[in-house]
Design an enzyme around this catalytic site. Structure first.
Site, PDB file in Angstrom:
ATOM      1  N   GLU A 321       0.729  -1.373  -0.141  1.00 22.81           N
ATOM      2  CA  GLU A 321       0.145  -0.008   0.024  1.00 22.81           C
ATOM      3  C   GLU A 321       0.804   1.118   0.006  1.00 22.81           C
ATOM      4  O   GLU A 321       0.560   2.328   0.773  1.00 22.81           O
ATOM      5  CB  GLU A 321      -0.893  -0.066   1.304  1.00 22.81           C
ATOM      6  CG  GLU A 321      -1.929  -1.203   1.092  1.00 22.81           C
ATOM      7  CD  GLU A 321      -2.678  -1.545   2.427  1.00 22.81           C
ATOM      8  OE1 GLU A 321      -2.656  -0.854   3.235  1.00 22.81           O
ATOM      9  OE2 GLU A 321      -3.664  -2.276   2.195  1.00 22.81           O
ATOM     10  N   GLU A 428      -7.044  -9.915  -2.547  1.00 30.48           N
ATOM     11  CA  GLU A 428      -7.752 -10.013  -1.386  1.00 30.48           C
ATOM     12  C   GLU A 428      -9.355  -9.953  -1.651  1.00 30.48           C
ATOM     13  O   GLU A 428      -9.717  -8.910  -1.014  1.00 30.48           O
ATOM     14  CB  GLU A 428      -7.064  -9.024  -0.257  1.00 30.48           C
ATOM     15  CG  GLU A 428      -5.571  -9.233  -0.236  1.00 30.48           C
ATOM     16  CD  GLU A 428      -5.308  -8.041   0.795  1.00 30.48           C
ATOM     17  OE1 GLU A 428      -6.127  -7.394   1.379  1.00 30.48           O
ATOM     18  OE2 GLU A 428      -4.033  -7.448   0.695  1.00 30.48           O
TER      19      GLU A 428
END
Length: 566
Positions: A321, A428
């Site tokens: 991220e 995910e």
């Protein structure tokens, strides 16, 4: 087992050229050219016919804020593309936004536009209402007169047409035509022989995350192993899990889960070497204020975890991220991510190193994690001195909200993410529980599977005992939920079912070598590894087997030759 024997309506909008384009309603180019063009591609076709409309251009040549009003029909998918150019700014993001009469805005896609050349903007909207909307092309920092737009095209699909297009793309990108040429010594061996084809491992894997609870439940383990061949651990490899106290490393959970995966032929993607969000650092790391101290412990972390699992993983999330967050950049300098990827590449050069981000394909309103920004970040990493040969990867997490997904936007987002040529994984994937969860999850998974840039999908779910409270695939007794039934259906569909081809007659004789030649019909097989066996029930000792890989690298038609000395 499969046995082988012998007034759609669409609109095209265009600007400046005054000419329309007759398009195949099922056509769609999933490539995004990274280079700018000096001139946008010219359209051809009849002008002013049914289904065509011309935008109004102001005298300065700049497009107005409101491009056009369009009537949507609920349930349809609208794919839109346009060529855009900036007048003065060297580069800036230009996006398309749809605004309804109720003031609601839906962001449909964006591109990094440049001065002096044309860039392709792609996107669209999945209509969840019927009525008029206005289409905007704009940049938040630029006036409308700074943006030039040409060749705006909109194409409407109903859900059946969209699904048909997906199936056509899957046939092209996930399968090959295979034909066998068999050479027999005599007719008795040929007559009655059968070719049996069994897929051992599919090339495309639909995997699932796992957590430490799998070590505590044999039923969870059995449930998982019977389904999945790809996984990623939720937290057990993260820094805060392996070194909660400075200098005291503990890989017990990660090692045990790694052993479980390896013993059962399950591939593992590492998650994650580092996380660029301060909140998710080990508590003792958060307290560090000296950049040199942080640099040293960070280098130790990278070396520790990557050397431990070198050669045992199929990829690594390296700096998690790092588009949304910048903890290491703030502490160690603006090139922190690029330097970390460089170190990671030297430690394990043979696997893809992923940039793993959220809100890239699932939530268009988050402009920070947009596909354009993800691509820009990856370009910065690989353009850093010494990084040009890094094996990169793009991870799109895919945490979808409980609403109808915008498949047109998702497709254009995957186009953009795939523009660098690196493998794209959905890493995910989940969705909050609500009545349409199964229907919309199927839409999402099929959209990903039908995109050529996407190489794998990992679900963020599991049985009830695993604690995944969004994508719960089985109840406490390990009986499938409805979403679990969907996943099992797709696992079966995306794995080639066994095929048998009876050999009924020979095609011709090879008089020079005295052999009988037989050609099979062309069959369509999913990419992957196969075991092929030739048997003849009337001949007890006649059986031969060999391995076969069906892959796109061999071309659309893969010919397999086999000599049978019987």
């Amino acid at each position: 087992m499969k046995r082988f024997n012998n007034g759609y309506f669409h609109l095209v909008f265009f600007l400046l050229l005054g000419s329309g384009l007759c398009m195949d309603p099922f056509s769609y180019d999933q490539s995004v050219k990274s280079e700018c063009l000096m001139e946008p591609p010219q359209t051809t076709g009849n002008t002013g016919g049914e289904g065509f409309k011309e935008f109004k251009i102001n005298e300065s040549g700049g497009i107005r804020n409101v491009v056009e009003r369009v009537d949507l029909q609920e349930g349809n998918i609208y794919s839109i593309s346009a060529w855009v150019k900036l007048r003065n700014e060297s580069q800036s993001k230009v996006g398309m936004t749809f605004r309804g009469e109720n003031g609601r805005n839906v962001f449909g896609g964006e591109v990094m536009a440049r001065k002096g050349c044309w860039s392709l903007l792609k996107g669209g909207i999945t209509a969840d209402f019927s009525g008029p909307i206005d289409i905007f092309f704009k940049d938040d920092d630029l006036s409308a007169s700074e943006i030039l737009v040409e060749n705006v095209r909109m194409q409407r699909f109903n859900k059946t047409q969209w699904r048909l297009q997906q199936d056509q793309i899957i046939e092209k990108i996930r399968k090959n035509k295979v034909r066998f040429q068999m050479s027999f010594q005599n007719k008795s061996a040929l007559k009655g022989s059968v070719i049996s084809i069994e897929q051992i491992k599919p090339s495309f894997l639909l995997g699932c995350a796992m957590n430490y609870r799998i070590l505590e439940s044999d039923s969870y383990k059995e449930w998982f192993v019977s389904r999945f061949r790809l996984t990623s651990f939720t937290n057990e490899m993260k820094w805060y899990a392996t070194e909660a106290v400075r200098g005291q490393e503990n890989y017990k959970l990660a090692d045990s889960m790694m052993q479980l995966a390896e013993e059962n032929g399950i591939l593992v993607k590492g998650h994650t070497v580092l996380w660029d969000y301060k909140y998710w650092q080990p508590n003792w790391v958060k307290m560090i204020t000296d950049p040199e101290d942080l640099k040293n412990v960070t280098l130790n972390r990278i070396n520790s975890v990557m050397k431990r699992y070198k050669g045992r993983l199929v990829g690594w999330d390296v700096m998690n991220e790092n588009v949304h967050f910048n903890y290491f950049e703030n502490m160690l300098g603006g090139n922190a991510s690029a330097i970390v990827y460089s170190l990671a590449s030297k430690l394990d050069p043979d696997i893809p190193l992923f940039l793993n981000e959220f809100n890239t394909v699932e939530y268009a309103k988050d402009r920070v994690g947009s596909p354009v920004n993800v691509v820009k970040k990856m370009q910065e990493i690989v353009s850093f001195p010494g990084n040009n040969n890094i094996k990169g990867g793009i991870g799109a997490q895919g945490h979808f909200g409980p609403i109808q997904p915008n498949l047109a936007y998702m497709r254009s987002a995957l186009d953009t993410l795939g523009s660098l040529g690196f493998p794209v994984w959905l890493t995910e994937v989940d969705m909050a529980k609500f009545p349409d969860q199964v229907k919309y999850m199927e839409d999402i998974l099929r959209e990903a599977y039908s995109h050529p840039a996407v190489k794998a999908i990992i679900l963020y779910g599991g049985p009830e005992v695993s604690g995944f409270n969004k994508l719960t695939l089985a109840d406490k007794d390990f009986n499938n939920t409805d979403i679990g039934d969907l996943i099992d259906k797709l696992l079966r569909e995306w794995k080639q079912e066994p095929v048998e081809i009876p050999i009924q007659h020979h095609e011709h004789n090879d008089e020079e070598k005295g052999r009988i030649i037989w050609f099979s019909p062309e069959i369509s097989l999913l990419h992957g590894h196969y075991r092929v066996t030739v048997t003849n029930p009337s001949m007890k000792n006649f059986s031969t087997s060999f391995s076969l890989e069906v892959t796109k690298e061999t071309g659309h038609l893969q010919e397999v030759q086999l000599v049978i000395d019987a």
